[in-house]
Design an enzyme around this catalytic site. Structure first.
Site, PDB file in Angstrom:
ATOM      1  N   LYS A  28     -10.467  12.283   8.891  1.00  0.00           N
ATOM      2  CA  LYS A  28      -9.951  11.803  10.168  1.00  0.00           C
ATOM      3  C   LYS A  28      -9.942  12.937  11.191  1.00  0.00           C
ATOM      4  O   LYS A  28      -9.855  14.106  10.818  1.00  0.00           O
ATOM      5  CB  LYS A  28      -8.508  11.308   9.990  1.00  0.00           C
ATOM      6  CG  LYS A  28      -8.382   9.985   9.277  1.00  0.00           C
ATOM      7  CD  LYS A  28      -6.938   9.541   9.206  1.00  0.00           C
ATOM      8  CE  LYS A  28      -6.792   8.212   8.484  1.00  0.00           C
ATOM      9  NZ  LYS A  28      -7.418   7.082   9.182  1.00  0.00           N
ATOM     10  N   ASP A  50      -2.975   9.989   4.042  1.00  0.00           N
ATOM     11  CA  ASP A  50      -4.358   9.568   4.252  1.00  0.00           C
ATOM     12  C   ASP A  50      -5.061  10.519   5.218  1.00  0.00           C
ATOM     13  O   ASP A  50      -4.945  10.376   6.434  1.00  0.00           O
ATOM     14  CB  ASP A  50      -4.380   8.132   4.802  1.00  0.00           C
ATOM     15  CG  ASP A  50      -5.805   7.631   5.015  1.00  0.00           C
ATOM     16  OD1 ASP A  50      -6.741   8.274   4.501  1.00  0.00           O
ATOM     17  OD2 ASP A  50      -5.961   6.579   5.687  1.00  0.00           O
ATOM     18  N   LYS A  95       0.843  -1.203   0.000  1.00  0.00           N
ATOM     19  CA  LYS A  95       0.000   0.000   0.000  1.00  0.00           C
ATOM     20  C   LYS A  95       0.881   1.257   0.000  1.00  0.00           C
ATOM     21  O   LYS A  95       1.688   1.464   0.902  1.00  0.00           O
ATOM     22  CB  LYS A  95      -0.911  -0.005   1.238  1.00  0.00           C
ATOM     23  CG  LYS A  95      -1.746   1.266   1.420  1.00  0.00           C
ATOM     24  CD  LYS A  95      -2.676   1.163   2.645  1.00  0.00           C
ATOM     25  CE  LYS A  95      -3.413   2.471   2.893  1.00  0.00           C
ATOM     26  NZ  LYS A  95      -4.245   2.438   4.121  1.00  0.00           N
ATOM     27  N   ARG A 153      -7.892  -0.674   1.130  1.00  0.00           N
ATOM     28  CA  ARG A 153      -8.406  -1.866   0.448  1.00  0.00           C
ATOM     29  C   ARG A 153      -8.868  -1.529  -0.968  1.00  0.00           C
ATOM     30  O   ARG A 153      -8.845  -2.380  -1.858  1.00  0.00           O
ATOM     31  CB  ARG A 153      -9.519  -2.501   1.289  1.00  0.00           C
ATOM     32  CG  ARG A 153     -10.689  -1.607   1.536  1.00  0.00           C
ATOM     33  CD  ARG A 153     -11.542  -2.055   2.729  1.00  0.00           C
ATOM     34  NE  ARG A 153     -10.980  -1.621   4.017  1.00  0.00           N
ATOM     35  CZ  ARG A 153     -11.511  -1.904   5.200  1.00  0.00           C
ATOM     36  NH1 ARG A 153     -12.606  -2.652   5.283  1.00  0.00           N
ATOM     37  NH2 ARG A 153     -10.955  -1.479   6.307  1.00  0.00           N
ATOM     38  N   GLU A 162      -9.770   3.353   2.485  1.00  0.00           N
ATOM     39  CA  GLU A 162      -9.321   3.508   1.098  1.00  0.00           C
ATOM     40  C   GLU A 162      -8.206   2.535   0.733  1.00  0.00           C
ATOM     41  O   GLU A 162      -8.008   2.245  -0.442  1.00  0.00           O
ATOM     42  CB  GLU A 162      -8.837   4.944   0.866  1.00  0.00           C
ATOM     43  CG  GLU A 162      -7.372   5.232   1.259  1.00  0.00           C
ATOM     44  CD  GLU A 162      -7.076   5.021   2.736  1.00  0.00           C
ATOM     45  OE1 GLU A 162      -8.034   5.096   3.539  1.00  0.00           O
ATOM     46  OE2 GLU A 162      -5.912   4.761   3.095  1.00  0.00           O
TER      47      GLU A 162
HETATM   48  N1  BES Z   1      -4.440   4.075   7.046  1.00  0.00           N
HETATM   49  C1  BES Z   1      -5.574   3.796   7.842  1.00  0.00           C
HETATM   50  C2  BES Z   1      -5.301   2.754   8.920  1.00  0.00           C
HETATM   51  C3  BES Z   1      -4.485   3.208  10.093  1.00  0.00           C
HETATM   52  C4  BES Z   1      -5.064   3.954  11.098  1.00  0.00           C
HETATM   53  C5  BES Z   1      -3.189   2.813  10.214  1.00  0.00           C
HETATM   54  C6  BES Z   1      -4.299   4.327  12.191  1.00  0.00           C
HETATM   55  C7  BES Z   1      -2.439   3.159  11.313  1.00  0.00           C
HETATM   56  C8  BES Z   1      -2.999   3.925  12.305  1.00  0.00           C
HETATM   57  C9  BES Z   1      -6.690   3.258   6.969  1.00  0.00           C
HETATM   58  O1  BES Z   1      -6.761   3.792   5.703  1.00  0.00           O
HETATM   59  C10 BES Z   1      -7.962   3.602   7.671  1.00  0.00           C
HETATM   60  O2  BES Z   1      -8.241   4.759   7.797  1.00  0.00           O
HETATM   61  N2  BES Z   1      -8.687   2.595   8.119  1.00  0.00           N
HETATM   62  C11 BES Z   1      -9.887   2.798   8.824  1.00  0.00           C
HETATM   63  C12 BES Z   1     -10.875   1.753   8.361  1.00  0.00           C
HETATM   64  C13 BES Z   1     -12.256   1.970   8.902  1.00  0.00           C
HETATM   65  C14 BES Z   1     -12.866   3.206   8.304  1.00  0.00           C
HETATM   66  C15 BES Z   1     -13.075   0.756   8.573  1.00  0.00           C
HETATM   67  C16 BES Z   1      -9.613   2.651  10.316  1.00  0.00           C
HETATM   68  O3  BES Z   1      -8.856   1.758  10.692  1.00  0.00           O
HETATM   69  O4  BES Z   1     -10.118   3.456  11.069  1.00  0.00           O
HETATM   70 ZN    ZN Z   2      -5.040   4.500   4.886  1.00  0.00          ZN
HETATM   71 MN    MN Z   3      -7.869   5.598   5.656  1.00  0.00          MN
END
Ligand code: BES
Ligand code: ZN
Ligand code: MN
Length: 499
Positions: A280, A273, A268, A354, A352
């Site tokens: 976020k 992000d 990835k 996935r 995003e």
């Molecule tokens: N890049 C993030 C995952 C992440 C979050 C990695 C914090 C390390 C620390 C990913 O794109 C994401 O935002 N995932 C969401 C998924 C959810 C919306 C189902 C998450 O984990 O909150």
């Molecule tokens: Zn992400």
């Molecule tokens: Mn994300």
């Protein structure tokens, strides 16, 4: 750092500094004993004075030892001999490296205690010493206007083995360790760079640069137009909200026989992000520059393949994009069609990773892979479940999962397997599309992997969630370079470079 191996008697080394281990309480390691005898009990007498008793974390620099040819001797506390293990050896290496660097010693011979056990062998410990000392000297100051580099950093390290028959093992450990260490450093540099510098185009340029290093590495970058032609509607939907064009980086390393199926690594490469429209929360959002660490680890691993000239075929694929809010960005409820033809309802634009990975995974099919491993900072849930020590592992193939778990142990880059049972798949049901991009409450790491599994049915596939392990937060904020060690370990083993 320049590394070399040498066989010989520790007390007979002509060097600016000889590094020896002391166990607690005041117990000399074998090499220290040799030096003690040559110096007529000098070490014993120093220890008797109580300056050091050998606890881990301790260090003592001695000058002008009688009966030796070295300018200095650095004693490193190793803890009790009974508890001395792989982790303690790595700690001792770290401590020695930082002492030498702050002490302005540019050259040294390491003669730290090693051990033969079921957990570790000489090869592993010498390799660890190379990786750990490079790691200890790692600095990221590309973005400082006046970097305060150490004045006289450690530059040359010789690993001493007492028995000449171990020299070959030591040389191999150094070669492998150096390649791993520079792969890790590359992954760290890419991770630590800020999102305004390390964009998808920057990642693509770095891959191209790597390609110029070896005729065995072919690098191709697919532009958005080409991705459109391939119908990568899911990947492209993420980059629509960004002014930086997405890139699909493809690195083909051909070190093995032309007909042998490649190991495909998909990383990835989300260079920042923000979450998109499902934005976020602000605190700590800067850390989302690390959302490309999976891609960075794949680039670092390919770089090590080149350095080692591994006799194996490896393909690295890095879908690179930003995820930002914008008038043209994905909106919750939007439905996109992936390259596989399956449709996806985007209920949360922050899921995003996935969305870009699924198209890259479908694309990977054309390489007819032996195995496919994707690496991604995919879910916050993985940080909750496993913290920062274990990488989350999910796989549709038990043999591959075991191979990865073992590589994690041998590479000291451990993973822990989570279930990928069918029961979880239902959480991805959508009223309007083939699937939703989020799985609702509970098991977030698992449902994310379930999503990916729908694009890898034809493959022996494993997914590594490195959300908790790819970087450190807080005062020591910085990329860890994980899981480069695990991946190279796996490739070394597969290509029969080690047993
Ligand atoms: N890049 C993030 C995952 C992440 C979050 C990695 C914090 C390390 C620390 C990913 O794109 C994401 O935002 N995932 C969401 C998924 C959810 C919306 C189902 C998450 O984990 O909150
Ligand atoms: Zn992400
Ligand atoms: Mn994300």
């Amino acid at each position: 750092m320049n590394y070399s191996a040498k066989a010989g008697d520790p007390s007979k080394q002509r060097t600016p500094c000889l590094v020896l281990g002391i166990f607690s309480k005041r117990k000399l390691s074998d090499a220290a004993k040799t030096v003690d005898i040559a110096s007529k009990g000098f070490l014993t007498s120093i220890l008797k004075k109580g300056d050091m008793d050998g606890e881990s974390g301790q260090a003592l620099m001695l000058y002008d030892l009688p009966g030796t040819l070295c300018e200095r001797v650095l004693l490193i506390g190793c803890g009790t001999q009974k508890e001395y293990n792989r982790a303690k050896h790595k700690e001792a290496v770290s401590k020695a490296t930082s002492e030498l660097t702050s002490g302005h010693t540019i050259e040294a011979i390491f003669c730290l205690p090693t051990l033969e056990s079921t957990e570790t062998d000489l090869y592993t410990q010498l390799r660890d010493a190379v990786i750990k000392s490079t790691e200890q000297s790692y600095r990221f100051d590309q973005c400082k206007s006046d970097p305060k580099a150490p004045k006289r950093p450690l530059k040359k390290l010789t690993l001493l083995v007492t028995d000449g028959k171990n020299l070959k093992t030591a040389q191999k450990a150094i070669t492998h360790g150096q390649a791993m260490a520079s792969g890790i450093s590359l992954a760290k540099d890419l991770g630590n760079l800020p999102g305004n510098i390390c964009t998808p185009s920057y990642l693509a340029d770095q891959a191209r640069k790597l390609g110029r290093k070896s005729p065995k590495l072919k690098v191709e970058i697919l532009e958005e137009k080409q991705m459109e032609a391939l119908k990568m509607g899911s990947l492209l939907s993420v980059s629509r909200g960004s002014r930086q064009p997405a890139k699909l980086i493809i690195m083909e390393y051909c070190g093995g026989p032309a007909k042998s199926k490649p190991v495909v690594l998909v990383g990835k490469g989300l260079t920042f992000d923000a979450g998109g429209i499902s934005i976020k929360p602000h605190p700590g959002m800067d850390e989302m520059k690390y959302d490309m660490c999976g891609g960075a680890s794949v680039i670092g691993t390919l770089s090590a393949c080149v350095d080692l000239e591994l006799p194996i075929n490896v393909v690295g694929i890095v879908p690179a994009s930003e995820n930002l809010p914008d008038g043209d960005a994905n909106k919750p409820g939007d439905i996109v069609t992936s390259m596989s033809g399956q449709t996806i309802e985007i209920l949360n634009t922050d899921a995003e990773g996935r969305l870009i990975l699924c198209d890259a995974l479908t694309y990977s099919e054309r390489f007819n892979p032996a195995i496919v491993i994707d690496v991604a900072t995919l879910t916050g849930a993985c940080v909750v479940a496993l913290g920062s020590h274990a990488i989350g592992l999910l796989s549709n193939d038990d043999t591959l999962a075991d191979e990865i778990l073992q590589a994690g142990i041998s590479g000291d880059d451990k993973a822990w397997r989570l279930p990928l049972w069918d029961e979880y798949q239902k959480q991805l049901d959508s009223n309007f599309a083939d699937m939703a991009n989020i799985g609702g409450k509970g098991g977030g790491t698992i449902t994310a992997a379930c999503f990916l599994s729908r694009f890898t049915k034809k493959q022996k596939w494993a997914h590594l969630d490195i959300a908790g392990s790819a970087w450190n937060s807080g005062a020591k904020k910085g990329s860890t370079g994980r899981p480069v060690s695990l991946l190279i370990q796996l490739l070394l083993k597969r290509s029969k470079q080690i047993n």
